[in-house]
Design a protein around this motif. Structure first.
Motif, PDB file in Angstrom:
ATOM      1  N   VAL A  41       0.864  -1.180   0.000  1.00  0.00           N
ATOM      2  CA  VAL A  41       0.000   0.000   0.000  1.00  0.00           C
ATOM      3  C   VAL A  41       0.897   1.224   0.000  1.00  0.00           C
ATOM      4  O   VAL A  41       1.788   1.325   0.836  1.00  0.00           O
ATOM      5  CB  VAL A  41      -0.917   0.017   1.252  1.00  0.00           C
ATOM      6  N   VAL A  42       0.684   2.141  -0.944  1.00  0.00           N
ATOM      7  CA  VAL A  42       1.488   3.364  -0.998  1.00  0.00           C
ATOM      8  C   VAL A  42       0.579   4.565  -1.246  1.00  0.00           C
ATOM      9  O   VAL A  42      -0.496   4.435  -1.823  1.00  0.00           O
ATOM     10  CB  VAL A  42       2.570   3.313  -2.107  1.00  0.00           C
ATOM     11  N   PHE A  43       1.034   5.727  -0.795  1.00  0.00           N
ATOM     12  CA  PHE A  43       0.360   6.976  -1.117  1.00  0.00           C
ATOM     13  C   PHE A  43       0.960   7.516  -2.395  1.00  0.00           C
ATOM     14  O   PHE A  43       2.177   7.657  -2.509  1.00  0.00           O
ATOM     15  CB  PHE A  43       0.535   8.017   0.004  1.00  0.00           C
ATOM     16  N   GLY A  44       0.107   7.830  -3.369  1.00  0.00           N
ATOM     17  CA  GLY A  44       0.561   8.409  -4.619  1.00  0.00           C
ATOM     18  C   GLY A  44       0.770   9.904  -4.492  1.00  0.00           C
ATOM     19  O   GLY A  44       0.416  10.521  -3.480  1.00  0.00           O
ATOM     20  N   ALA A  45       1.337  10.503  -5.530  1.00  0.00           N
ATOM     21  CA  ALA A  45       1.574  11.947  -5.550  1.00  0.00           C
ATOM     22  C   ALA A  45       0.270  12.727  -5.431  1.00  0.00           C
ATOM     23  O   ALA A  45       0.267  13.871  -4.983  1.00  0.00           O
ATOM     24  CB  ALA A  45       2.303  12.341  -6.838  1.00  0.00           C
ATOM     25  N   ASP A  46      -0.847  12.095  -5.799  1.00  0.00           N
ATOM     26  CA  ASP A  46      -2.158  12.740  -5.716  1.00  0.00           C
ATOM     27  C   ASP A  46      -2.791  12.628  -4.334  1.00  0.00           C
ATOM     28  O   ASP A  46      -3.919  13.073  -4.116  1.00  0.00           O
ATOM     29  CB  ASP A  46      -3.105  12.142  -6.770  1.00  0.00           C
TER      30      ASP A  46
ATOM     31  N   CYS B 208       6.030   1.370  -5.601  1.00  0.00           N
ATOM     32  CA  CYS B 208       6.751   2.583  -5.213  1.00  0.00           C
ATOM     33  C   CYS B 208       6.151   3.740  -6.007  1.00  0.00           C
ATOM     34  O   CYS B 208       6.142   3.712  -7.243  1.00  0.00           O
ATOM     35  CB  CYS B 208       8.239   2.443  -5.513  1.00  0.00           C
ATOM     36  N   ALA B 209       5.625   4.732  -5.303  1.00  0.00           N
ATOM     37  CA  ALA B 209       4.987   5.874  -5.961  1.00  0.00           C
ATOM     38  C   ALA B 209       6.013   6.949  -6.267  1.00  0.00           C
ATOM     39  O   ALA B 209       6.840   7.300  -5.421  1.00  0.00           O
ATOM     40  CB  ALA B 209       3.887   6.434  -5.058  1.00  0.00           C
ATOM     41  N   GLY B 210       5.953   7.474  -7.489  1.00  0.00           N
ATOM     42  CA  GLY B 210       6.834   8.556  -7.895  1.00  0.00           C
ATOM     43  C   GLY B 210       6.176   9.911  -7.695  1.00  0.00           C
ATOM     44  O   GLY B 210       4.949  10.031  -7.721  1.00  0.00           O
ATOM     45  N   SER B 211       6.978  10.937  -7.521  1.00  0.00           N
ATOM     46  CA  SER B 211       6.445  12.288  -7.327  1.00  0.00           C
ATOM     47  C   SER B 211       5.764  12.816  -8.583  1.00  0.00           C
ATOM     48  O   SER B 211       5.004  13.774  -8.522  1.00  0.00           O
ATOM     49  CB  SER B 211       7.569  13.237  -6.900  1.00  0.00           C
ATOM     50  N   ASP B 212       6.003  12.162  -9.735  1.00  0.00           N
ATOM     51  CA  ASP B 212       5.387  12.570 -11.000  1.00  0.00           C
ATOM     52  C   ASP B 212       4.045  11.872 -11.257  1.00  0.00           C
ATOM     53  O   ASP B 212       3.469  12.004 -12.323  1.00  0.00           O
ATOM     54  CB  ASP B 212       6.342  12.285 -12.158  1.00  0.00           C
ATOM     55  N   GLY B 213       3.547  11.100 -10.281  1.00  0.00           N
ATOM     56  CA  GLY B 213       2.281  10.395 -10.443  1.00  0.00           C
ATOM     57  C   GLY B 213       2.429   8.987 -10.974  1.00  0.00           C
ATOM     58  O   GLY B 213       1.447   8.276 -11.141  1.00  0.00           O
ATOM     59  N   SER B 214       3.663   8.559 -11.250  1.00  0.00           N
ATOM     60  CA  SER B 214       3.894   7.210 -11.762  1.00  0.00           C
ATOM     61  C   SER B 214       3.972   6.201 -10.617  1.00  0.00           C
ATOM     62  O   SER B 214       4.093   6.575  -9.443  1.00  0.00           O
ATOM     63  CB  SER B 214       5.196   7.165 -12.567  1.00  0.00           C
ATOM     64  N   LEU B 215       3.892   4.935 -10.969  1.00  0.00           N
ATOM     65  CA  LEU B 215       4.097   3.842 -10.010  1.00  0.00           C
ATOM     66  C   LEU B 215       5.118   2.871 -10.585  1.00  0.00           C
ATOM     67  O   LEU B 215       5.041   2.514 -11.766  1.00  0.00           O
ATOM     68  CB  LEU B 215       2.804   3.052  -9.781  1.00  0.00           C
TER      69      LEU B 215
END
Length: 164
Positions: free
Chosen positions: A40-45, A81-88
């Motif tokens: 479970v990860v929090f995304g950039a959004d 792994c969530a990226g700061s650009d909204g990618s996973l």
């Protein structure tokens, strides 16, 4: 036999321990339309992302409780792994290391073999925030996810076997 219910004492903070400020919210369960969330990860959004056993990546809005499918990897997503650009970045046990750029797109395979040997059971992934290097693990080079017991048995034999 007469069972007796035991209640643990109330926990008291020890000297020098940090307290959450503000206090952590109460734990609550979020129902998902499938089984087996692995990571479970929090995304950039600010929304939560998780993968389930049928290959779907779900996006969960904790405020509204809305759950939507954003992608199907076609495999079995494990680590994210969530990226700061909204990618996973997605470790898929069947397909390898994937990258999903975001809504409306498919995932790209980044690594599916190492030195010509298929990557088997990619399981977790992180990105170094300093230089962007991606690190990932594979839980087994020999056994696929659906044969996890073989890996466990083989490891147990290797650990417990003592030559005479």
């Amino acid at each position: 036999m007469e069972p007796v219910r035991w209640s643990p004492p109330t926990a008291t903070p020890r000297a020098g321990t940090r307290q959450s400020s503000p206090p952590m919210p109460a734990v609550r369960r979020v129902e998902l339309p499938g089984a087996g969330p692995e990571d479970v990860v929090f995304g950039a959004d600010g929304l939560v992302y998780t993968g389930i056993d049928d290959g779907r990546i779900l996006r969960v809005d904790l405020l509204s409780g809305a759950v939507e499918t954003v992608l199907n990897t076609g495999g079995r997503p494990l680590g994210l792994c969530a990226g700061s650009d909204g990618s996973l970045l997605i470790c898929d046990a069947h397909r390898g290391l994937l990258r999903w750029p975001g809504t409306g797109t498919e995932a790209d395979v980044l690594v599916d073999a190492i030195e010509g040997v298929p990557l088997n059971m990619a399981s977790n992934v992180v990105r170094d925030p300093g230089d962007g290097t991606v690190y990932f693990t594979a839980s087994s080079r020999r056994w696929p996810l659906d044969q996890w017991m073989g890996d466990l048995d083989e490891s147990a034999l290797a650990v417990t076997h003592v030559p005479a």
